[in-house]
Design a protein around this motif. Structure first.
Motif: not given
Ligand SMILES: *[C@@H]1O[C@H](CO)[C@@H](O)[C@H](O)[C@H]1NC(C)=O
Ligand SMILES: *[C@@H]1O[C@H](CO)[C@@H](O)[C@H](O)[C@H]1NC(C)=O
Ligand SMILES: *[C@@H]1O[C@H](CO)[C@@H](O)[C@H](O)[C@H]1NC(C)=O
Ligand SMILES: *[C@@H]1O[C@H](CO)[C@@H](O)[C@H](O)[C@H]1NC(C)=O
Ligand SMILES: *[C@@H]1O[C@H](CO)[C@@H](O)[C@H](O)[C@H]1NC(C)=O
Ligand SMILES: CC(=O)N[C@H]1CO[C@H](CO)[C@@H](O)[C@@H]1O
Length: 335
Positions: A2-4, A50-51, A53, A77-79, A81, A319
């Motif tokens: 996914t987009q990071r 947006d996007g 991470y 953004p909710k992305s 982490k 991660d």
């Protein structure tokens, strides 16, 4: 994958090239070099980041975003982490608010240890010599001024509150001056990490130290950990060194203790309301002052920036963080 994407908030001084290399592992890189909190929030809302991470932030960049609290985390953004923070202290990040949202936070321990410990020793020696008056007098053409004698570190008991990386580096240096080291910490260190330092209770540390060096992080439970009551328990003529965070000490109580002679002298790199300094400290000749520059060296600043970028890379590629903050490591099951 996914987009990071990665976001850099504020500026990099020593590692611009290394940041550019993040391009090869992130789906996109964004920058927010300066601005106001309002501008930052409106950019977030408009989808400009947006996007993302993982992001890079620092104590310095805090002036462009304000604290990372619920309000700010809600618009990011909710992305997102991972928050990779440049600094040993991270009191301008609301950690429980991050944890709640599944955001992991890293800081830069280790990289700061030596430079901060050097400043602690510098302040301790300055305070032991009661250096301020003569330091100023010589520049004013008064030679030693109204000269008074200082003290040797040799055979004095150095009490360290918070025996983490910086505390250990202070202990290591102080030993070579012939000081006896004792410490207090939430948990006793394993013997091989103690290096001969004696573990004592908090009260014993206050009652028996000749010099007290603060090296613990600031949070709700450590704010004003040293106040009037604690000063009363200390030996008369104790010397206080603080290179951790200003609000660990009740500054008004310190001023009183300096005036009464309870505290012989103090060496301070940090203050309760930086950059404001309590007038009682500015007036006191038996205080050595520095404007929060514990880690202000070329080598250490570069090491800190590199460590943040390494955390950012680890986040994007696998991660995980290399130096996640301890509060989150403890209950990592929740993250
Ligand atoms: C520290 O130095 C100042 C200036 O010389 C002096 O007035 C003061 O008495 C000294 N403090 C102590 C505790 O000796
Ligand atoms: C020097 O210090 C002493 C005691 O601390 C004091 O009595 C004296 O007035 C001071 N002299 C000057 C010139 O400041
Ligand atoms: C005490 O020492 C441990 C290492 O054993 C460290 O992880 C921890 O942060 C320290 N706690 C306090 C309160 O200083
Ligand atoms: C605050 O920091 C101290 C010292 O590092 C630690 O023992 C304690 O668990 C922390 N408390 C909170 C609420 O994070
Ligand atoms: C962090 O920023 C605050 C202002 O936002 C400043 O007073 C403090 O000295 C800074 N700390 C460091 C380590 O640069
Ligand atoms: C700035 C700071 O608080 N440094 C260290 C002081 O010691 C504690 C442990 O006692 C460490 O966790 C901190 O990183």
């Amino acid at each position: 994958m996914t987009q990071r994407a990665a976001l850099l908030i504020g500026a990099l001084t020593h590692t611009r090239k290394e940041w550019e290399q993040i391009r090869s592992i992130a789906s996109k890189i964004y920058e927010y070099p300066s601005g106001t909190r309002e501008e930052f929030i409106s950019k977030c809302k408009s989808g400009a980041f947006d996007g993302i991470y993982a992001l890079y932030r620092s104590n310095d960049s805090n002036k462009f975003t304000g604290n990372f609290n619920d309000e700010l985390l809600d618009v990011l953004p909710k992305s997102l982490k991972f928050i990779c923070h440049n600094g040993a202290g991270y009191d301008n990040i609301d950690v429980p608010a991050c944890t709640k949202r599944g955001i992991s936070v890293s800081s830069t321990p280790i990289a700061v240890d030596d430079a901060t410990a050097d400043v602690a020793i510098f302040l301790m020696l300055g305070a032991l010599r009661n250096i301020t008056h003569s330091f100023q007098a010589v520049r004013q053409g008064k030679w030693r001024g109204n000269f008074s004698l200082g003290h040797d570190p040799k055979n004095k008991v150095l009490g360290i509150l918070g025996m983490g990386g910086i505390g250990s580096a202070v202990a290591h240096r102080a030993k070579s001056f012939g000081m006896k080291i004792q410490y207090h910490n939430r948990t006793q260190l394993p013997a091989e990490k103690e290096n001969g330092a004696k573990y004592v209770t908090f009260d014993e540390l206050l009652q028996t130290s000749d010099v007290l060096s603060l090296n613990l992080s600031l949070n709700i439970s450590t704010r004003h950990i040293i106040g009037k009551e604690e000063f009363n328990k200390m030996k008369d003529g104790i010397i206080i060194v603080n290179t951790a965070r200003g609000p660990l000490i009740d500054e008004a109580a310190l001023v009183d203790a300096l005036k009464s002679g309870k505290v012989w002298s103090a060496g301070l790199d940090v203050f309760e309301e930086e950059p404001k300094i309590h007038p009682g400290l500015l007036e006191a000749e038996n205080v050595v002052l520095l404007p929060h520059m514990g880690t202000a060296t070329y080598e250490t600043q570069r090491d800190m920036e590199l460590l943040v970028l390494d955390n950012l890379k680890a986040a994007i590629q696998s991660d995980k963080l290399l130096t996640q903050i301890p509060e989150q490591k403890k209950d990592s099951a929740r993250i």
